[in-house]
Design a protein around this motif. Sequence first.
Motif, short mmCIF file in Angstrom:
data_model
loop_
_atom_site.label_atom_id
_atom_site.label_comp_id
_atom_site.label_asym_id
_atom_site.label_seq_id
_atom_site.Cartn_x
_atom_site.Cartn_y
_atom_site.Cartn_z
N THR A 63 0.92 -1.26 0.16
CA THR A 63 0.33 0.43 0.42
C THR A 63 0.53 1.40 -0.19
O THR A 63 0.46 2.38 -0.04
CB THR A 63 -1.03 0.37 1.15
N ASN A 64 2.46 1.33 -0.14
CA ASN A 64 3.06 2.03 0.55
C ASN A 64 3.95 1.89 -0.63
O ASN A 64 5.43 1.37 0.19
CB ASN A 64 3.54 2.80 1.97
N ASN A 66 6.58 3.67 -1.39
CA ASN A 66 8.01 4.62 -1.16
C ASN A 66 8.86 3.20 -0.04
O ASN A 66 9.60 3.61 0.01
CB ASN A 66 7.58 6.07 -0.61
N ILE A 67 8.45 2.16 0.68
CA ILE A 67 8.14 1.37 1.09
C ILE A 67 9.50 0.18 0.45
O ILE A 67 8.37 -0.74 0.18
CB ILE A 67 8.01 1.13 1.66
N VAL A 68 10.76 -0.15 0.68
CA VAL A 68 11.17 -1.15 -0.57
C VAL A 68 12.27 -1.89 0.75
O VAL A 68 13.30 -1.37 1.40
CB VAL A 68 11.78 -1.26 -1.43
N LEU A 69 11.78 -3.70 0.21
CA LEU A 69 12.12 -3.47 1.76
C LEU A 69 13.00 -4.79 1.07
O LEU A 69 13.24 -5.25 -0.17
CB LEU A 69 11.17 -4.97 2.55
N ALA A 70 14.16 -4.93 1.82
CA ALA A 70 15.26 -5.98 1.35
C ALA A 70 15.69 -6.93 2.40
O ALA A 70 16.18 -6.78 3.12
CB ALA A 70 16.95 -4.91 0.33
N GLY A 71 16.09 -8.43 1.42
CA GLY A 71 16.25 -9.38 2.69
C GLY A 71 17.93 -9.29 1.70
O GLY A 71 18.18 -9.70 1.02
N THR A 72 18.40 -9.90 3.06
CA THR A 72 20.44 -9.79 2.90
C THR A 72 21.14 -10.53 2.90
O THR A 72 19.84 -12.26 3.51
CB THR A 72 21.27 -8.39 3.63
N GLY A 73 22.17 -10.76 2.93
CA GLY A 73 22.30 -12.21 2.66
C GLY A 73 21.97 -12.93 1.08
O GLY A 73 21.62 -12.86 0.05
N ASP A 74 23.04 -14.85 1.05
CA ASP A 74 23.25 -15.19 -0.31
C ASP A 74 23.05 -16.45 0.10
O ASP A 74 23.71 -17.33 0.78
CB ASP A 74 24.03 -15.15 -1.00
N PRO A 75 21.86 -17.11 0.19
CA PRO A 75 21.50 -18.57 0.62
C PRO A 75 22.58 -19.69 -0.60
O PRO A 75 22.79 -21.02 0.37
CB PRO A 75 20.17 -18.66 0.15
N LEU A 76 22.91 -19.08 -1.44
CA LEU A 76 23.62 -20.13 -2.54
C LEU A 76 24.74 -19.25 -2.11
O LEU A 76 26.28 -19.94 -2.40
CB LEU A 76 23.41 -20.24 -3.51
N VAL A 77 25.87 -19.72 -0.39
CA VAL A 77 27.19 -18.76 -0.08
C VAL A 77 28.21 -20.70 -0.53
O VAL A 77 28.25 -21.26 -0.76
CB VAL A 77 27.26 -18.83 1.67
#
Length: 83
Positions: A63-64, A66-77
């Motif tokens: 609904t907004n 302007n809010i962007v969420l980012a998940g960090t890390g790499d599951p295929l390390v």
Amino acid sequence: YYGTPPLSGRKMSLAVSPSNPSIMYVASAGGGIWKTIDAGVNWSPCSDKWGFLHTSSVAVHPTNPNIVLAGTGDPLVGVDGSF
């Protein structure tokens, strides 16, 4: 390198703005978050000032936009990856 286009790494996730489908974000394993405002013709990095660039997911608030969420890390390390 001079003349080399920016590189972002393996693509992990794509998010489309609920208010404008021409605005999209992509999370890349080694290149952070990238944004397009022209349906993918041109992309700009959003996270170059972060201390790391490993991202695995991205989402736009429903609904907004302007809010962007980012998940960090790499599951295929690998040897050079990070959680």
